[in-house]
Scaffold this motif. Structure first.
Motif, PDB file in Angstrom:
ATOM      1  N   ARG A 203      45.603 -24.920 -56.064  1.00 12.88           N
ATOM      2  CA  ARG A 203      45.698 -26.242 -56.705  1.00 12.88           C
ATOM      3  C   ARG A 203      45.415 -27.284 -55.645  1.00 12.88           C
ATOM      4  O   ARG A 203      45.837 -27.154 -54.494  1.00 12.88           O
ATOM      5  CB  ARG A 203      47.107 -26.489 -57.244  1.00 12.88           C
ATOM      6  CG  ARG A 203      47.488 -25.600 -58.417  1.00 12.88           C
ATOM      7  CD  ARG A 203      48.648 -26.204 -59.176  1.00 12.88           C
ATOM      8  NE  ARG A 203      49.886 -26.223 -58.390  1.00 12.88           N
ATOM      9  CZ  ARG A 203      50.898 -27.044 -58.631  1.00 12.88           C
ATOM     10  NH1 ARG A 203      50.825 -27.938 -59.606  1.00 12.88           N
ATOM     11  NH2 ARG A 203      51.993 -26.989 -57.892  1.00 12.88           N
ATOM     12  N   ALA A 204      44.719 -28.309 -56.042  1.00 13.68           N
ATOM     13  CA  ALA A 204      44.473 -29.402 -55.102  1.00 13.68           C
ATOM     14  C   ALA A 204      44.553 -30.743 -55.828  1.00 13.68           C
ATOM     15  O   ALA A 204      44.190 -30.846 -57.000  1.00 13.68           O
ATOM     16  CB  ALA A 204      43.104 -29.254 -54.447  1.00 13.68           C
ATOM     17  N   ALA A 205      45.054 -31.740 -55.119  1.00 16.36           N
ATOM     18  CA  ALA A 205      45.014 -33.124 -55.592  1.00 16.36           C
ATOM     19  C   ALA A 205      43.903 -33.826 -54.820  1.00 16.36           C
ATOM     20  O   ALA A 205      43.834 -33.723 -53.593  1.00 16.36           O
ATOM     21  CB  ALA A 205      46.357 -33.802 -55.343  1.00 16.36           C
ATOM     22  N   LEU A 206      43.014 -34.498 -55.558  1.00 14.64           N
ATOM     23  CA  LEU A 206      41.878 -35.166 -54.924  1.00 14.64           C
ATOM     24  C   LEU A 206      42.081 -36.679 -54.951  1.00 14.64           C
ATOM     25  O   LEU A 206      42.611 -37.225 -55.931  1.00 14.64           O
ATOM     26  CB  LEU A 206      40.580 -34.833 -55.662  1.00 14.64           C
ATOM     27  CG  LEU A 206      40.220 -33.352 -55.797  1.00 14.64           C
ATOM     28  CD1 LEU A 206      38.842 -33.213 -56.456  1.00 14.64           C
ATOM     29  CD2 LEU A 206      40.226 -32.662 -54.443  1.00 14.64           C
ATOM     30  N   ASP A 207      41.610 -37.335 -53.883  1.00 15.33           N
ATOM     31  CA  ASP A 207      41.671 -38.805 -53.904  1.00 15.33           C
ATOM     32  C   ASP A 207      40.483 -39.346 -54.700  1.00 15.33           C
ATOM     33  O   ASP A 207      39.667 -38.580 -55.229  1.00 15.33           O
ATOM     34  CB  ASP A 207      41.743 -39.365 -52.471  1.00 15.33           C
ATOM     35  CG  ASP A 207      40.449 -39.150 -51.680  1.00 15.33           C
ATOM     36  OD1 ASP A 207      39.409 -38.838 -52.299  1.00 15.33           O
ATOM     37  OD2 ASP A 207      40.506 -39.278 -50.444  1.00 15.33           O
ATOM     38  N   ALA A 208      40.369 -40.646 -54.736  1.00 14.39           N
ATOM     39  CA  ALA A 208      39.361 -41.255 -55.598  1.00 14.39           C
ATOM     40  C   ALA A 208      37.946 -40.878 -55.188  1.00 14.39           C
ATOM     41  O   ALA A 208      37.032 -40.851 -56.020  1.00 14.39           O
ATOM     42  CB  ALA A 208      39.533 -42.780 -55.566  1.00 14.39           C
ATOM     43  N   ASP A 209      37.767 -40.538 -53.907  1.00 11.86           N
ATOM     44  CA  ASP A 209      36.441 -40.139 -53.447  1.00 11.86           C
ATOM     45  C   ASP A 209      36.211 -38.631 -53.549  1.00 11.86           C
ATOM     46  O   ASP A 209      35.178 -38.131 -53.090  1.00 11.86           O
ATOM     47  CB  ASP A 209      36.248 -40.566 -51.978  1.00 11.86           C
ATOM     48  CG  ASP A 209      36.121 -42.073 -51.861  1.00 11.86           C
ATOM     49  OD1 ASP A 209      35.598 -42.694 -52.814  1.00 11.86           O
ATOM     50  OD2 ASP A 209      36.569 -42.619 -50.836  1.00 11.86           O
ATOM     51  N   GLY A 210      37.194 -37.918 -54.050  1.00 12.82           N
ATOM     52  CA  GLY A 210      37.027 -36.482 -54.222  1.00 12.82           C
ATOM     53  C   GLY A 210      37.458 -35.644 -53.038  1.00 12.82           C
ATOM     54  O   GLY A 210      37.239 -34.431 -53.013  1.00 12.82           O
TER      55      GLY A 210
END
Lengths: 775, 194
Positions: A499-506
Motif C-alpha cells: 500500500r502506498a499514499a501518494l502526494d499530489a505529484d504522484g
C-alpha cells in the motif's frame, strides 16, 4: 528373507569380482574406479604442495576445489583464483574435487582462518565471507574444517571462497619459491616465478614448479599469516574470459554425472515415496512382482530423520532393487502399495493454503522495518494505491533426476553423488550407518543442474538407508522424474500486499509492505528490509507466516525472485498511477534516498535505459519495461546491482514474445570469469521468463499436481530473446554473487507489458493463466 | 521360480565406450557368442524382460552390431545406458517431453526414453559417443568454441538434435532452428546454442 536373497546373489557377484582381483569392496572404491570423465579425487603418487595444490613432475597442476560444479562455472573460476596467485601455467591446470573425507579428518590451517583487509569494499582484502557456526547440518559449511565451506549455495562461491583460494595459491607459490631458493642456496627474495617457471633474478637461472614441488611440500612457510593476496590491479588471469574446463567432456558425453556411476555388483533401486508429504508406507505386496525379471527385493524406508535434513518433512516410501534400473522401475510400477497419509495433509489444496496466507497478512506479523509513521500518512486523505500479488510453489526441476550410489561396509561408507552440501551428506551418512564421519567417503560428481536442489536431500539419505540394510552391495538409487517432483523442497508459495499514499505529484509519502509465506521459507526479508530501495519518508515492512505440510527450501534466488516481483511490480503501478515514466520514476526515488549504493543503482538504470534506446517509438503492441535488481542495497558491504530493460510484444491473440533484453550489470571491483557471468545472465533470462509465464506447482489432495514436464512447462529455444545485450559497469565493492537472482525483472516486466498493451493488470504468477488478448 | 538365465551385471556385451568396465565382466557365467565382436567380448542372454517375452534384437550402435536379448518394448534409452553402458545419453522425463535422451536412429533425431528398442531393430543407432570418430564433429567443435554447456546434462541431446537438423537442412533460418531445436535446457544455454 529379503536380505538373505540379496546376499545369495551378491556372493555370486563378490566371488566373480574377486576372481578378477579388481574389485575389493572394503577398499576405497572411488579411488580405484575412475573412468574417463570422472571428476572425483584420484589417488596421486605426487606429493602435494598444500591441501589445494599438487604439481606433478610433468608440470601438471592439480587444483582441488571444494564447491560443486552445477553449471555455474566453479570448476573453472575456483581454479582461476588459485592459479592467479600460484602463477602457474593455466593450460596445465586440472581441477579435481577436494576430498570430503579428508575435510572430516583435518582442520583448516591457521593461516586460512583470518580474512585480510577491511570487508566488502577493500580491494586489497578478502571481502566479508560468511562463516557462521560449526553446524554439521547448517547452511554455510564448517568454518574450521580443512576446506571450510564445501557447500555450494547462495551464489557465494566467489564471495565466500575467494580469499582462501587466493591464499591457498599464494601459500603454495611461496613454498615453491622457498624450495627453489633452497636448491640454489640463494635468498628467497632473489627468486620469482611466472607461468610455472622459477627464475633466479641475479643469475637468470631457471627451474620449474614440477622440479621443486616435492621439496616445496616439505618446506613449510615460516610465517604464512603474513602472506597477502593480490588486489584486482595485479590480476592477470582473474578477470579474463576463460572457457569452462569441463566443456570438452560435456559435449562428448564423457562427463560422469551421478546417474552414470557404475560399480561391479551394483544393484539399482527404483523408489516410490508417499506422494503426500508426511505420509508413509502402510503396506506393499512384493509377491506380486517377485518373479519379475531382475527383481531382487523390496525394502521400505522411513521418513528421513528430520535432524538429518534440517527439519524438513518428506514422505516415507519403498524401494525395489533389481539388476537394472529399468527392471526395478517396471516392477515397482506394478507393485501394489498402500499409503498411510495424514488426513489433514490430504485435505490441503492450493486454495486453502493461499487463503491461510492471505489471512495471515491481516494478523500481526514480524515487524522488520518501521520508519516514520505510515498510519498517519495513510490517514491524511491523500491518494492511495494498493495491490496484492502472489507467487506459486515452485521446484527447481533440474534435468538430472535425483540419484545416489552408496556402498556401506562394516568399516566405511562410499557415496557417489552430485551434491551441493557434501559436509551435510557426510553427517547424514554417519548418523544412518553409525560409522564415524572419518569413515565416510564422498566421490563428488558434476550435477545435471542444481538451482538450490541438492542441498536438500533426501536422495542420499534414502540410498544410505537402503545400502545400510544391504551392506556389501553397492546400491544406485535413481528417481523417476515424477519421484523427483515428490522428493523435493519447494520455493514457498507467497502473497504480498503493498500500500502506498501518494502526494499530489504522484510521489509516495508512505508505503507499507506485508509479505506472507511458509514459516520455513528462507530469505523472507530480501529486497525490503532495513530500508526502502525507493525512497519514501514513511516505510513499514512486516513478514507473516503460516505452517503447511509442503516442505520448502532454497530455490534459485531464494527470497529475492518473489520479493523483487512484488516490489518492482508495485513501482510500475505507482509510476502509472502518477502518470510518470517507470524508468525516471525509479531513478528519481533512488536519487531522493540516502542508500549507500544509490549511485550504483542509478548507474545501472541509466545504462540499461541507454542500451535499450529507452523512449524511442515502438510498434503498437510492443513496449519496453525496466526494473532494478539488487542484492545488498540496504548495506555498505558486498552487493550486486543490475537493471534490465525488456522489449516485449503481445499479439492481439495474446501471444507474449520477449524480443530483446538489455542488461546493465555491476562488475564490482572485478569479476573472476566474465564469460561465466555472461552465461549465468543469459540462463537466468529463461529461468525467470518461465517463472513469470509458465511454472507453478499446485497442491491437490495434499500432493503436487505438476509432476513431469508435460504439466510443468520449460520454455524452449524459440522463446529466448533473439537479442540479449550485456554491459558491465565498474563499482567500488566486491560482488555478492550473481548466479541466482538476476533476471527477476522479467516477472514484473512481463506483467507490466501486459498491462501497458492490454490494459489488464494481473498480479498472480504465472501469467499464462490469463486471457492476454486485446484489441 | 522360472526365470530366464540371469546374471549379475557381468555378462554383457561391451562396446569400446564400455571398455573401462570390461575387467568386471570376465566372470560371466553364461554367454552367447557375439557374431561381430572381438572374441574377448561376449553377449549374454541377460535381458530386461522375462524369458517368455524377450527376443533377440539386432541393431547397430555407433557402427558396432549387437544382438541383445530384451523385452521388445524396452525403451532404447535403457538398452543404450544399461546394456551397452553408453551413458552419454541421459534420462530425465521418461515421457519424450524434454529431449535430453535424443539420439539418432538412421540419422533421425529420436527421443529414446519413449522409443521401443524393437523399433530400432535392424537400424543404425548413433549416440553422442559415436557422433564422430574422435569427438570432433563440427557441432561439438562449435559447442566448445562458444562454451555452450552449463551443467551440460541436456547437451548430448541438444547436440544430437542440432546434428540431425543440420544434416537435413545445412542452412536453417531462425524459424527453422526454432522448429528443429525443441529440447529443453534448464540452465538455458539457448543463447549460445542459436
Amino acid at each position: 528373507m529379503a536380505a538373505a536373497k540379496l546376499s545369495r546373489r551378491d556372493i555370486l557377484a563378490a566371488s566373480g569380482a574377486l576372481i578378477i582381483g579388481f574389485w575389493i569392496p572394503t577398499k576405497a572404491a572411488g579411488q580405484i574406479i575412475n573412468p574417463e570423465g570422472a571428476v572425483w579425487t584420484k589417488p596421486t603418487a605426487n606429493p602435494e604442495v598444500n591441501a589445494w595444490v599438487v604439481v606433478a613432475p610433468d608440470e601438471t597442476v592439480t587444483i582441488r576445489i571444494a564447491q560443486t560444479e552445477i553449471g555455474q562455472g566453479v570448476w573453472t573460476s575456483n581454479p582461476m583464483m588459485v592459479c592467479e596467485e600460484l602463477q602457474c601455467d593455466w593450460a596445465k591446470v586440472r581441477p579435481e574435487y577436494a576430498s570430503v573425507n579428508r575435510d572430516a579428518r583435518e582442520m583448516a590451517p591457521d593461516w586460512t582462518l583470518n580474512v585480510m583487509g577491511n570487508g566488502g569494499r577493500d580491494p586489497n582484502g578478502g571481502g566479508s565471507p560468511d562463516f557462521l557456526d560449526r553446524s554439521k547440518t547448517g547452511v554455510t559449511g564448517i568454518p574450521d574444517s580443512l576446506y571450510r565451506r564445501m557447500r555450494t549455495n547462495a551464489a557465494a562461491s566467489v564471495k565466500d571462497g575467494r580469499y582462501y583460494l587466493q591464499l591457498a595459491g599464494a601459500e603454495a607459490r611461496e613454498r615453491l619459491l622457498l624450495a627453489a631458493a633452497k636448491v640454489w642456496n640463494v635468498p628467497v627474495a632473489e627468486v620469482s616465478s611466472a607461468n610455472s617457471v622459477v627464475t633466479h633474478k641475479p643469475t637468470g637461472r631457471t627451474t620449474t614448479y614440477g622440479a621443486v614441488a616435492a621439496l616445496a611440500g616439505q618446506t613449510p612457510h615460516p610465517n604464512p599469516k603474513a602472506i597477502r593476496i593480490k588486489p584486482p590491479s595485479e590480476w592477470t588471469l582473474m578477470g579474463t574470459e576463460q572457457k569452462n574446463l569441463d566443456v570438452p567432456h560435456k559435449v562428448r558425453g564423457k562427463t560422469i554425472y551421478g546417474i552414470d556411476v557404475r560399480l561391479p555388483g551394483m544393484k539399482w533401486a527404483a523408489v516410490k515415496s508417499c506422494p503426500v508429504y508426511g505420509g508413509s508406507v502402510k503396506s506393499y505386496d512384493f509377491e506380486k512382482v517377485r518373479g519379475e525379471p531382475g527383481v531382487i527385493l523390496a525394502i521400505p524406508f522411513p521418513i528421513p530423520n528430520p535432524a538429518l535434513i534440517r527439519g524438513r518433512v518428506f514422505g516415507g516410501g519403498v524401494a525395489v532393487l533389481a539388476d537394472t534400473w529399468y527392471q526395478a522401475k517396471t516392477a515397482i510400477d506394478k507393485m501394489p502399495i498402500e499409503w498411510d497419509i495424514p488426513p489433514q495433509n490430504a485435505a490441503m489444496d492450493t486454495a486453502k493454503i493461499r487463503a491461510a496466507l492471505m489471512a495471515s497478512l491481516d494478523a500481526p506479523g514480524t515487524m522488520r522495518t518501521n520508519i516514520g509513521d505510515c498510519d498517519a500518512a495513510f490517514a491524511s486523505g491523500t491518494r492511495m494505491v494498493e495491490a496484492t500479488y502472489s507467487v506459486p510453489y515452485l521446484p527447481r526441476a533440474r534435468m538430472e533426476p535425483g540419484n545416489a550410489t552408496v556402498l556401506v561396509t562394516d568399516d566405511r561408507v562410499d557415496i557417489w553423488i552430485g551434491d551441493q552440501s557434501p559436509q551435510e551428506t557426510r553427517y547424514s551418512a554417519s548418523q544412518i550407518t553409525g560409522l564415524p564421519e572419518t569413515s565416510v567417503y564422498l566421490h563428488l560428481c558434476h550435477l545435471g543442474g542444481g538451482y538450490g536442489r541438492n542441498g536438500n536431500g533426501p536422495q542420499a539419505e534414502q540410498a544410505l538407508y537402503i545400502a545400510n540394510k544391504n551392506r556389501g552391495t553397492p546400491i544406485h538409487l535413481l528417481w523417476t522424474r515424477e519421484e523427483d517432483f515428490i522428493n523435493t523442497t519447494y520455493r514457498s508459495i507467497g502473497v504480498a500486499r503493498l500500500r502506498a499514499a501518494l502526494d499530489a505529484d504522484g510521489w509516495p509519502i508512505a508505503m507499507e509492505v506485508r509479505t506472507a509465506a511458509d514459516q520455513n521459507a528462507p530469505g523472507p526479508a530480501a529486497g525490503f528490509d532495513i530500508a526502502a530501495r525507493y525512497y519514501v519518508p514513511n516505510y513499514r515492512f512486516s513478514t507473516h507466516t503460516a505452517k503447511f505440510h509442503i516442505p520448502v527450501g532454497t530455490r534459485r534466488g531464494v527470497g529475492a525472485p518473489a520479493q523483487t516481483f512484488y516490489r518492482e511490480s508495485f513501482m510500475d503501478e505507482l509510476a502509472h498511477a502518477a502518470g510518470k515514466d517507470p524508468y525516471l520514476y525509479r531513478r528519481e526515488l533512488i536519487q531522493r534516498g540516502n542508500l549507500f549504493y544509490k549511485d550504483d543503482m542509478i548507474k545501472a538504470l541509466d545504462m540499461a535505459a541507454e542500451m535499450s534506446n529507452w523512449g524511442t517509438p515502438l510498434p503498437q503492441g510492443t513496449v519496453r519495461v525496466i526494473a532494478l535488481e539488487e542484492r545488498g542495497a540496504e548495506g555498505d558491504g558486498h552487493a550486486t546491482f543490475s537493471a534490465q530493460v525488456h522489449k516485449i510484444s503481445i499479439s492481439k491473440q495474446g501471444e507474449v514474445r520477449l524480443l530483446r533484453t538489455d542488461i546493465a550489470h555491476d562488475e564490482g571491483l572485478s569479476l573472476i570469469n566474465p564469460l561465466s557471468v555472461k552465461k549465468q545472465l543469459e540462463g537466468q533470462n529463461t529461468w525467470f521468463l518461465n517463472d513469470a509465464m509458465y511454472q507453478e506447482s499446485n497442491v491437490v489432495d495434499g500432493r503436487m499436481k505438476e509432476n513431469n514436464f508435460d504439466r510443468f512447462i520449460l520454455s524452449r529455444l524459440n522463446e529466448h530473446p533473439p537479442e540479449l545485450n550485456i554491459h558491465f559497469f565498474k563499482s567500488e565493492h566486491w560482488l555478492d554473487g550473481m548466479g541466482h537472482d538476476r533476471g527477476t525483472s522479467l516477472q514484473s516486466g512481463i506483467a507490466d507489458a501486459i498491462f501497458q498493451v492490454t490494459g489488464k493488470r494481473y498480479r498472480d504468477l504465472p501469467l499464462r493463466n490469463y486471457d492476454l488478448t486485446w484489441g | 521360480m522360472t526365470r530366464s538365465p540371469r546374471l549379475m551385471k557381468s555378462g554383457r556385451h561391451r562396446s569400446r565406450a564400455g571398455a573401462h568396465y570390461a575387467a568386471f565382466i570376465t566372470h560371466a557365467a553364461k554367454r552367447l557368442a557375439c557374431k561381430t565382436c572381438p572374441a574377448f567380448y561376449s553377449i549374454s542372454k541377460v535381458g530386461l524382460g522375462s524369458g517368455d517375452s524377450t527376443m533377440a534384437i539386432d541393431l547397430s550402435v555407433n557402427g558396432v552390431r549387437h544382438s541383445i536379448d530384451v523385452a521388445p518394448d524396452t525403451p532404447l534409452l535403457w538398452v543404450v545406458r544399461e546394456q551397452l553402458e553408453l551413458t552419454g545419453t541421459k534420462f530425465s522425463c521418461g515421457i519424450a517431453q524434454c529431449g535430453v535422451c535424443t539420439l539418432h536412429v538412421d540419422g533421425q533425431a529420436v527421443r529414446s526414453c519413449s522409443f521401443p528398442v524393437s523399433a530400432a531393430a535392424g537400424r543404425n543407432v548413433t549416440t553422442i559417443e559415436g557422433l564422430s570418430p574422435d569427438g570432433n564433429h563440427p557441432i561439438q567443435q562449435a559447442w566448445i568454441s562458444l562454451d555452450v554447456p552449463q551443467c551440460g546434462y541436456c547437451q548430448s541431446g541438444q547436440i544430437m538434435s542440432a546434428a540431425a537438423l543440420l544434416t537435413r537442412n545445412p542452412n536453417p533460418s531462425d524459424a527453422e532452428i526454432d522448429a528443429g531445436m525443441t529440447n529443453a535446457c534448464r540452465c538455458s544455454t539457448y543463447h549460445r546454442i542459436r
